[in-house]
Design a protein around this motif. Structure first.
Motif, PDB file in Angstrom:
ATOM      1  N   ASN A  49       0.831  -1.208   0.000  1.00 39.93           N
ATOM      2  CA  ASN A  49       0.000   0.000   0.000  1.00 39.93           C
ATOM      3  C   ASN A  49       0.865   1.258   0.000  1.00 39.93           C
ATOM      4  O   ASN A  49       0.595   2.208  -0.745  1.00 39.93           O
ATOM      5  CB  ASN A  49      -0.922   0.017   1.228  1.00 39.93           C
ATOM      6  N   HIS A  50       1.896   1.277   0.840  1.00 42.15           N
ATOM      7  CA  HIS A  50       2.788   2.437   0.870  1.00 42.15           C
ATOM      8  C   HIS A  50       3.413   2.672  -0.502  1.00 42.15           C
ATOM      9  O   HIS A  50       3.479   3.812  -0.976  1.00 42.15           O
ATOM     10  CB  HIS A  50       3.888   2.272   1.920  1.00 42.15           C
ATOM     11  N   LEU A  51       3.864   1.612  -1.128  1.00 40.92           N
ATOM     12  CA  LEU A  51       4.507   1.744  -2.431  1.00 40.92           C
ATOM     13  C   LEU A  51       3.532   2.281  -3.479  1.00 40.92           C
ATOM     14  O   LEU A  51       3.892   3.166  -4.274  1.00 40.92           O
ATOM     15  CB  LEU A  51       5.088   0.389  -2.863  1.00 40.92           C
ATOM     16  N   LEU A  52       2.312   1.788  -3.468  1.00 44.79           N
ATOM     17  CA  LEU A  52       1.297   2.305  -4.394  1.00 44.79           C
ATOM     18  C   LEU A  52       1.046   3.791  -4.136  1.00 44.79           C
ATOM     19  O   LEU A  52       0.981   4.591  -5.074  1.00 44.79           O
ATOM     20  CB  LEU A  52       0.007   1.496  -4.237  1.00 44.79           C
ATOM     21  N   TRP A  53       0.934   4.166  -2.876  1.00 42.08           N
ATOM     22  CA  TRP A  53       0.713   5.572  -2.509  1.00 42.08           C
ATOM     23  C   TRP A  53       1.880   6.444  -2.992  1.00 42.08           C
ATOM     24  O   TRP A  53       1.674   7.478  -3.624  1.00 42.08           O
ATOM     25  CB  TRP A  53       0.537   5.685  -0.993  1.00 42.08           C
ATOM     26  N   ALA A  54       3.094   6.021  -2.686  1.00 41.60           N
ATOM     27  CA  ALA A  54       4.274   6.816  -3.059  1.00 41.60           C
ATOM     28  C   ALA A  54       4.407   6.943  -4.568  1.00 41.60           C
ATOM     29  O   ALA A  54       4.752   8.022  -5.074  1.00 41.60           O
ATOM     30  CB  ALA A  54       5.529   6.195  -2.457  1.00 41.60           C
ATOM     31  N   ASP A  55       4.139   5.871  -5.304  1.00 39.76           N
ATOM     32  CA  ASP A  55       4.167   5.965  -6.767  1.00 39.76           C
ATOM     33  C   ASP A  55       3.185   7.026  -7.244  1.00 39.76           C
ATOM     34  O   ASP A  55       3.495   7.829  -8.126  1.00 39.76           O
ATOM     35  CB  ASP A  55       3.813   4.617  -7.408  1.00 39.76           C
ATOM     36  N   GLY A  56       1.999   7.042  -6.642  1.00 39.16           N
ATOM     37  CA  GLY A  56       1.001   8.033  -7.027  1.00 39.16           C
ATOM     38  C   GLY A  56       1.428   9.456  -6.726  1.00 39.16           C
ATOM     39  O   GLY A  56       1.175  10.372  -7.510  1.00 39.16           O
ATOM     40  N   VAL A  57       2.094   9.643  -5.595  1.00 37.73           N
ATOM     41  CA  VAL A  57       2.579  10.975  -5.227  1.00 37.73           C
ATOM     42  C   VAL A  57       3.632  11.446  -6.227  1.00 37.73           C
ATOM     43  O   VAL A  57       3.563  12.568  -6.749  1.00 37.73           O
ATOM     44  CB  VAL A  57       3.129  10.975  -3.786  1.00 37.73           C
ATOM     45  N   TRP A  58       4.608  10.587  -6.516  1.00 39.40           N
ATOM     46  CA  TRP A  58       5.673  10.986  -7.438  1.00 39.40           C
ATOM     47  C   TRP A  58       5.153  11.208  -8.851  1.00 39.40           C
ATOM     48  O   TRP A  58       5.480  12.204  -9.497  1.00 39.40           O
ATOM     49  CB  TRP A  58       6.818   9.968  -7.432  1.00 39.40           C
ATOM     50  N   VAL A  59       4.332  10.300  -9.344  1.00 37.12           N
ATOM     51  CA  VAL A  59       3.847  10.443 -10.716  1.00 37.12           C
ATOM     52  C   VAL A  59       2.979  11.688 -10.847  1.00 37.12           C
ATOM     53  O   VAL A  59       3.037  12.374 -11.871  1.00 37.12           O
ATOM     54  CB  VAL A  59       3.109   9.165 -11.183  1.00 37.12           C
ATOM     55  N   GLY A  70      -4.099  11.541   1.666  1.00 33.53           N
ATOM     56  CA  GLY A  70      -3.409  11.108   2.869  1.00 33.53           C
ATOM     57  C   GLY A  70      -1.927  11.426   2.848  1.00 33.53           C
ATOM     58  O   GLY A  70      -1.384  11.970   1.889  1.00 33.53           O
ATOM     59  N   SER A  71      -1.319  11.075   3.964  1.00 32.58           N
ATOM     60  CA  SER A  71       0.101  11.330   4.164  1.00 32.58           C
ATOM     61  C   SER A  71       0.866  10.013   4.160  1.00 32.58           C
ATOM     62  O   SER A  71       0.270   8.937   4.081  1.00 32.58           O
ATOM     63  CB  SER A  71       0.308  12.026   5.517  1.00 32.58           C
ATOM     64  N   ILE A  72       2.170  10.120   4.295  1.00 29.77           N
ATOM     65  CA  ILE A  72       2.997   8.919   4.365  1.00 29.77           C
ATOM     66  C   ILE A  72       2.551   8.028   5.529  1.00 29.77           C
ATOM     67  O   ILE A  72       2.561   6.802   5.419  1.00 29.77           O
ATOM     68  CB  ILE A  72       4.500   9.276   4.443  1.00 29.77           C
ATOM     69  N   ALA A  73       2.110   8.647   6.625  1.00 26.33           N
ATOM     70  CA  ALA A  73       1.645   7.862   7.777  1.00 26.33           C
ATOM     71  C   ALA A  73       0.367   7.093   7.456  1.00 26.33           C
ATOM     72  O   ALA A  73       0.122   6.024   8.014  1.00 26.33           O
ATOM     73  CB  ALA A  73       1.421   8.780   8.976  1.00 26.33           C
ATOM     74  N   ASP A  74      -0.446   7.634   6.546  1.00 20.94           N
ATOM     75  CA  ASP A  74      -1.687   6.973   6.137  1.00 20.94           C
ATOM     76  C   ASP A  74      -1.460   5.924   5.056  1.00 20.94           C
ATOM     77  O   ASP A  74      -2.317   5.076   4.821  1.00 20.94           O
ATOM     78  CB  ASP A  74      -2.682   8.005   5.579  1.00 20.94           C
ATOM     79  N   SER A  75      -0.332   6.003   4.369  1.00 16.58           N
ATOM     80  CA  SER A  75      -0.092   5.182   3.179  1.00 16.58           C
ATOM     81  C   SER A  75      -0.228   3.681   3.392  1.00 16.58           C
ATOM     82  O   SER A  75      -0.709   2.989   2.494  1.00 16.58           O
ATOM     83  CB  SER A  75       1.268   5.519   2.560  1.00 16.58           C
ATOM     84  N   PRO A  76       0.137   3.114   4.540  1.00 18.22           N
ATOM     85  CA  PRO A  76      -0.022   1.666   4.703  1.00 18.22           C
ATOM     86  C   PRO A  76      -1.473   1.189   4.669  1.00 18.22           C
ATOM     87  O   PRO A  76      -1.741   0.005   4.510  1.00 18.22           O
ATOM     88  CB  PRO A  76       0.606   1.387   6.073  1.00 18.22           C
ATOM     89  N   ARG A  77      -2.413   2.130   4.782  1.00 22.40           N
ATOM     90  CA  ARG A  77      -3.834   1.781   4.783  1.00 22.40           C
ATOM     91  C   ARG A  77      -4.544   2.327   3.546  1.00 22.40           C
ATOM     92  O   ARG A  77      -5.763   2.529   3.554  1.00 22.40           O
ATOM     93  CB  ARG A  77      -4.486   2.318   6.058  1.00 22.40           C
ATOM     94  N   LEU A  78      -3.818   2.525   2.463  1.00 24.70           N
ATOM     95  CA  LEU A  78      -4.395   3.110   1.246  1.00 24.70           C
ATOM     96  C   LEU A  78      -5.573   2.289   0.730  1.00 24.70           C
ATOM     97  O   LEU A  78      -6.600   2.844   0.344  1.00 24.70           O
ATOM     98  CB  LEU A  78      -3.320   3.232   0.160  1.00 24.70           C
ATOM     99  N   THR A  79      -5.441   0.986   0.689  1.00 26.60           N
ATOM    100  CA  THR A  79      -6.542   0.103   0.323  1.00 26.60           C
ATOM    101  C   THR A  79      -6.787  -0.862   1.480  1.00 26.60           C
ATOM    102  O   THR A  79      -5.903  -1.080   2.309  1.00 26.60           O
ATOM    103  CB  THR A  79      -6.237  -0.705  -0.961  1.00 26.60           C
TER     104      THR A  79
END
Length: 168
Positions: A49-59, A70-79
């Motif tokens: 989930n974190h990786l999916l979130w971070a990819d979305g932020v960068w892209v 959400g934030s990096i702290a929220d990223s583990p719960r993206l889905t």
């Protein structure tokens, strides 16, 4: 530093690795995905989930498109479930591949400025360095995930860039 061809190569590698990852995840017993394994984000599921979130932020910084909430702290719960994560991951990989397909070397010149919530300030770095970060970050966390998968009893899969399928 890098060129558009590097981006296309790494986008193809990313999509291939995530396809292999999806196959491995679907073979795991459900309880293994959420088990805390002592990784930075704890579990396999939190890390993907974190990786999916971070990819979305960068892209989003590169293509101007939608950024995940959400934030990096929220990223583990993206889905919440693998069944939600998989189509989101596949869509993200298509987005990254599509972005890379349109790039020219010129698009990688100059600086990128953004506000980083993780450090609480505006940052400016070269576009090329930021693109390297996108792909390096993916590899970093997929390495963690691969280790957690094999520790959970999953069969390993090839992760070497030179073995990326070339479409034939």
């Amino acid at each position: 530093m890098i060129g558009a061809e590097y981006c296309r190569t790494m986008a193809a590698y990313n999509a291939w690795q995530n396809k292999s990852l999806i196959d491995a995840l679907e073979d795991l017993p459900p309880g293994e995905l959420g088990r805390d394994r002592g990784a930075f984000f704890g579990s396999i599921f939190a890390t993907i989930n974190h990786l999916l979130w971070a990819d979305g932020v960068w892209v989003a910084r590169f293509d101007g498109g939608e950024r995940p909430s959400g934030s990096i702290a929220d990223s583990p719960r993206l889905t919440e479930h693998l069944s939600d994560w998989r189509p989101a991951r596949e869509a993200m990989d298509q987005r990254i591949t599509g972005w890379a397909a349109k790039l020219s070397d010129h698009d990688l010149e100059g600086d990128l400025t953004w506000y980083s919530g993780s450090v609480g300030r505006e940052i400016t770095r070269t576009k090329a360095l930021c693109v390297v970060q996108l792909f390096n970050h993916q590899t970093h966390h997929r390495g963690q995930i691969h280790a957690m998968l094999t520790a959970a009893g999953a069969e390993g899969y090839v992760t070497d860039v030179p073995f990326t399928p070339d479409g034939d």
